[in-house]
Design a protein around this motif. Structure first.
Motif, PDB file in Angstrom:
ATOM      1  N   SER A   9      46.565  34.503  30.462  1.00  0.00           N
ATOM      2  CA  SER A   9      47.809  34.329  31.213  1.00  0.00           C
ATOM      3  C   SER A   9      48.392  35.714  31.414  1.00  0.00           C
ATOM      4  O   SER A   9      48.953  36.301  30.491  1.00  0.00           O
ATOM      5  CB  SER A   9      48.790  33.417  30.467  1.00  0.00           C
ATOM      6  OG  SER A   9      49.996  33.262  31.202  1.00  0.00           O
ATOM      7  N   VAL A  10      48.223  36.256  32.599  1.00  0.00           N
ATOM      8  CA  VAL A  10      48.652  37.615  32.904  1.00  0.00           C
ATOM      9  C   VAL A  10      49.384  37.619  34.245  1.00  0.00           C
ATOM     10  O   VAL A  10      49.113  36.787  35.110  1.00  0.00           O
ATOM     11  CB  VAL A  10      47.464  38.596  32.962  1.00  0.00           C
ATOM     12  CG1 VAL A  10      46.951  38.935  31.570  1.00  0.00           C
ATOM     13  CG2 VAL A  10      46.327  38.030  33.809  1.00  0.00           C
ATOM     14  N   VAL A  11      50.280  38.561  34.388  1.00  0.00           N
ATOM     15  CA  VAL A  11      51.073  38.653  35.613  1.00  0.00           C
ATOM     16  C   VAL A  11      50.438  39.674  36.553  1.00  0.00           C
ATOM     17  O   VAL A  11      50.063  40.774  36.130  1.00  0.00           O
ATOM     18  CB  VAL A  11      52.522  39.056  35.288  1.00  0.00           C
ATOM     19  CG1 VAL A  11      53.340  39.217  36.572  1.00  0.00           C
ATOM     20  CG2 VAL A  11      53.162  38.015  34.378  1.00  0.00           C
ATOM     21  N   ASP A  12      50.301  39.304  37.826  1.00  0.00           N
ATOM     22  CA  ASP A  12      49.720  40.237  38.786  1.00  0.00           C
ATOM     23  C   ASP A  12      50.799  41.113  39.413  1.00  0.00           C
ATOM     24  O   ASP A  12      51.992  40.997  39.096  1.00  0.00           O
ATOM     25  CB  ASP A  12      48.892  39.496  39.845  1.00  0.00           C
ATOM     26  CG  ASP A  12      49.725  38.582  40.743  1.00  0.00           C
ATOM     27  OD1 ASP A  12      50.937  38.814  40.899  1.00  0.00           O
ATOM     28  OD2 ASP A  12      49.145  37.628  41.307  1.00  0.00           O
ATOM     29  N   THR A  13      50.382  41.996  40.300  1.00  0.00           N
ATOM     30  CA  THR A  13      51.318  42.974  40.865  1.00  0.00           C
ATOM     31  C   THR A  13      52.312  42.351  41.833  1.00  0.00           C
ATOM     32  O   THR A  13      53.268  43.011  42.257  1.00  0.00           O
ATOM     33  CB  THR A  13      50.546  44.088  41.585  1.00  0.00           C
ATOM     34  OG1 THR A  13      49.710  43.504  42.610  1.00  0.00           O
ATOM     35  CG2 THR A  13      49.692  44.877  40.606  1.00  0.00           C
ATOM     36  N   ALA A  14      52.091  41.097  42.182  1.00  0.00           N
ATOM     37  CA  ALA A  14      53.056  40.377  43.020  1.00  0.00           C
ATOM     38  C   ALA A  14      54.028  39.560  42.189  1.00  0.00           C
ATOM     39  O   ALA A  14      54.882  38.856  42.732  1.00  0.00           O
ATOM     40  CB  ALA A  14      52.311  39.468  43.998  1.00  0.00           C
ATOM     41  N   MET A  22      48.056  42.962  35.494  1.00  0.00           N
ATOM     42  CA  MET A  22      48.502  43.995  34.575  1.00  0.00           C
ATOM     43  C   MET A  22      48.370  43.502  33.135  1.00  0.00           C
ATOM     44  O   MET A  22      48.893  42.448  32.777  1.00  0.00           O
ATOM     45  CB  MET A  22      49.953  44.366  34.867  1.00  0.00           C
ATOM     46  CG  MET A  22      50.265  44.628  36.344  1.00  0.00           C
ATOM     47  SD  MET A  22      49.272  45.957  37.075  1.00  0.00           S
ATOM     48  CE  MET A  22      49.999  47.384  36.245  1.00  0.00           C
ATOM     49  N   ASP A  23      47.650  44.280  32.326  1.00  0.00           N
ATOM     50  CA  ASP A  23      47.380  43.907  30.932  1.00  0.00           C
ATOM     51  C   ASP A  23      47.704  45.088  30.021  1.00  0.00           C
ATOM     52  O   ASP A  23      46.851  45.545  29.252  1.00  0.00           O
ATOM     53  CB  ASP A  23      45.900  43.490  30.814  1.00  0.00           C
ATOM     54  CG  ASP A  23      45.491  43.091  29.409  1.00  0.00           C
ATOM     55  OD1 ASP A  23      46.258  42.363  28.745  1.00  0.00           O
ATOM     56  OD2 ASP A  23      44.392  43.511  28.982  1.00  0.00           O
ATOM     57  N   PRO A  24      48.927  45.635  30.086  1.00  0.00           N
ATOM     58  CA  PRO A  24      49.239  46.860  29.342  1.00  0.00           C
ATOM     59  C   PRO A  24      49.160  46.711  27.829  1.00  0.00           C
ATOM     60  O   PRO A  24      48.953  47.702  27.120  1.00  0.00           O
ATOM     61  CB  PRO A  24      50.670  47.201  29.790  1.00  0.00           C
ATOM     62  CG  PRO A  24      51.249  45.895  30.223  1.00  0.00           C
ATOM     63  CD  PRO A  24      50.105  45.154  30.834  1.00  0.00           C
ATOM     64  N   MET A  53      44.292  40.597  27.194  1.00  0.00           N
ATOM     65  CA  MET A  53      43.193  40.040  27.976  1.00  0.00           C
ATOM     66  C   MET A  53      41.915  40.855  27.781  1.00  0.00           C
ATOM     67  O   MET A  53      40.830  40.314  27.602  1.00  0.00           O
ATOM     68  CB  MET A  53      43.568  39.992  29.452  1.00  0.00           C
ATOM     69  CG  MET A  53      42.514  39.400  30.361  1.00  0.00           C
ATOM     70  SD  MET A  53      43.093  39.372  32.084  1.00  0.00           S
ATOM     71  CE  MET A  53      41.609  38.755  32.897  1.00  0.00           C
ATOM     72  N   GLY A  54      42.071  42.183  27.817  1.00  0.00           N
ATOM     73  CA  GLY A  54      40.902  43.045  27.646  1.00  0.00           C
ATOM     74  C   GLY A  54      40.231  42.848  26.311  1.00  0.00           C
ATOM     75  O   GLY A  54      38.996  42.774  26.228  1.00  0.00           O
ATOM     76  N   ARG A  55      41.010  42.747  25.250  1.00  0.00           N
ATOM     77  CA  ARG A  55      40.434  42.548  23.928  1.00  0.00           C
ATOM     78  C   ARG A  55      39.807  41.166  23.796  1.00  0.00           C
ATOM     79  O   ARG A  55      38.793  40.997  23.119  1.00  0.00           O
ATOM     80  CB  ARG A  55      41.504  42.774  22.866  1.00  0.00           C
ATOM     81  CG  ARG A  55      41.882  44.250  22.696  1.00  0.00           C
ATOM     82  CD  ARG A  55      42.802  44.455  21.505  1.00  0.00           C
ATOM     83  NE  ARG A  55      42.896  45.852  21.140  1.00  0.00           N
ATOM     84  CZ  ARG A  55      43.890  46.654  21.455  1.00  0.00           C
ATOM     85  NH1 ARG A  55      44.897  46.183  22.177  1.00  0.00           N
ATOM     86  NH2 ARG A  55      43.906  47.915  21.068  1.00  0.00           N
ATOM     87  N   ALA A  56      40.407  40.160  24.424  1.00  0.00           N
ATOM     88  CA  ALA A  56      39.842  38.811  24.365  1.00  0.00           C
ATOM     89  C   ALA A  56      38.457  38.772  24.997  1.00  0.00           C
ATOM     90  O   ALA A  56      37.578  38.024  24.548  1.00  0.00           O
ATOM     91  CB  ALA A  56      40.766  37.821  25.068  1.00  0.00           C
ATOM     92  N   TYR A  57      38.260  39.595  26.020  1.00  0.00           N
ATOM     93  CA  TYR A  57      36.954  39.635  26.698  1.00  0.00           C
ATOM     94  C   TYR A  57      36.035  40.712  26.134  1.00  0.00           C
ATOM     95  O   TYR A  57      34.865  40.781  26.509  1.00  0.00           O
ATOM     96  CB  TYR A  57      37.155  39.845  28.203  1.00  0.00           C
ATOM     97  CG  TYR A  57      37.405  38.545  28.920  1.00  0.00           C
ATOM     98  CD1 TYR A  57      36.358  37.841  29.507  1.00  0.00           C
ATOM     99  CD2 TYR A  57      38.670  37.988  28.970  1.00  0.00           C
ATOM    100  CE1 TYR A  57      36.576  36.625  30.137  1.00  0.00           C
ATOM    101  CE2 TYR A  57      38.911  36.772  29.597  1.00  0.00           C
ATOM    102  CZ  TYR A  57      37.853  36.104  30.174  1.00  0.00           C
ATOM    103  OH  TYR A  57      38.068  34.885  30.786  1.00  0.00           O
TER     104      TYR A  57
END
Length: 216
Positions: free
Chosen positions: A46-51, A135-137, A141-145
């Motif tokens: 669950s991540v928020v995009d640039t929009a 955006m995954d600051p 998300m990166g660590r989950a994958y």
């Protein structure tokens, strides 16, 4: 001067800062996260995009999904965007109704971190065509994958199963001329997923700059 042109001046310094992922260890990835497995459900996110829209994998059920980890300062990313290779793959994905999410996991203050507005500017100037840039600051998300490098590519089937993870191709270099000579692991995986076929090579070693996670 366009943002993309200003960023080119940093390529030499960026190459020194970027490390080629040459081992099997997950760079900057917490041991608390189990590595995702091919043939198993891909980790939801669950991540928020640039929009400002929240993107979740569960909401994309029924569509093939591509995840591309990126860092605009990374010479390996520049290789594929500068040669228009990444854009061509994004166009192909769009034509096949594949949802392509570009993921930025660089922490604030680290190489590759940008604001949503800056990310949108980069997308326009490079004529990139992802479905969204997320955006995954915090790096969740990166660590989950287990994302190790930029680029690091993933293909998720329409049923939510992880079908491919690894490098964009087989030649770990920053030379654009190597793209045509390389085995297109990611492209082959995406095409197989769209066709409902088995992915010929499901796991490969990613190459590029290490993901600049918070605390890494």
């Amino acid at each position: 001067m366009p943002l993309s042109e200003r960023l080119k001046s940093h390529s030499r310094r960026a190459l020194l800062l970027c490390g080629l992922a040459a081992g099997l260890a997950l760079t900057g990835v917490s041991a608390a996260h189990a590595a995702p497995q091919i043939g198993q459900p891909a980790p939801d996110f669950s991540v928020v995009d640039t929009a400002g829209k929240t993107q979740t994998l569960s909401a994309l059920r029924g569509k093939v999904v591509v995840l591309e980890w990126t860092n605009h300062d990374c010479p390996y990313v520049r290789k594929h965007y500068g040669a228009q290779n990444m854009q061509q793959l994004q166009q192909e994905a769009k034509a096949d109704n594949v949802v392509w999410l570009t993921v930025i996991s660089s922490a604030p203050g680290e190489q590759g971190h940008v604001s949503p507005a800056e990310a949108n500017t980069l997308t326009r100037e490079r004529k990139a065509q992802p479905a969204a840039v997320v955006m995954d600051p915090e790096g969740k998300m990166g660590r989950a994958y287990g994302a190790q490098t930029t680029p690091h590519m993933y293909v998720i089937g329409a049923d939510g199963t992880l079908l491919y993870m690894g490098g964009i191709d087989s030649i770990a270099s920053t030379r654009t001329q190597d793209i045509e000579k390389a085995k297109p692991y990611f492209r082959d995986a995406m095409r197989a997923a769209v066709a409902g076929q088995s992915v010929p090579v499901a796991v490969t070693r990613p190459y590029g700059c290490s993901v600049k996670y918070v605390g890494s």
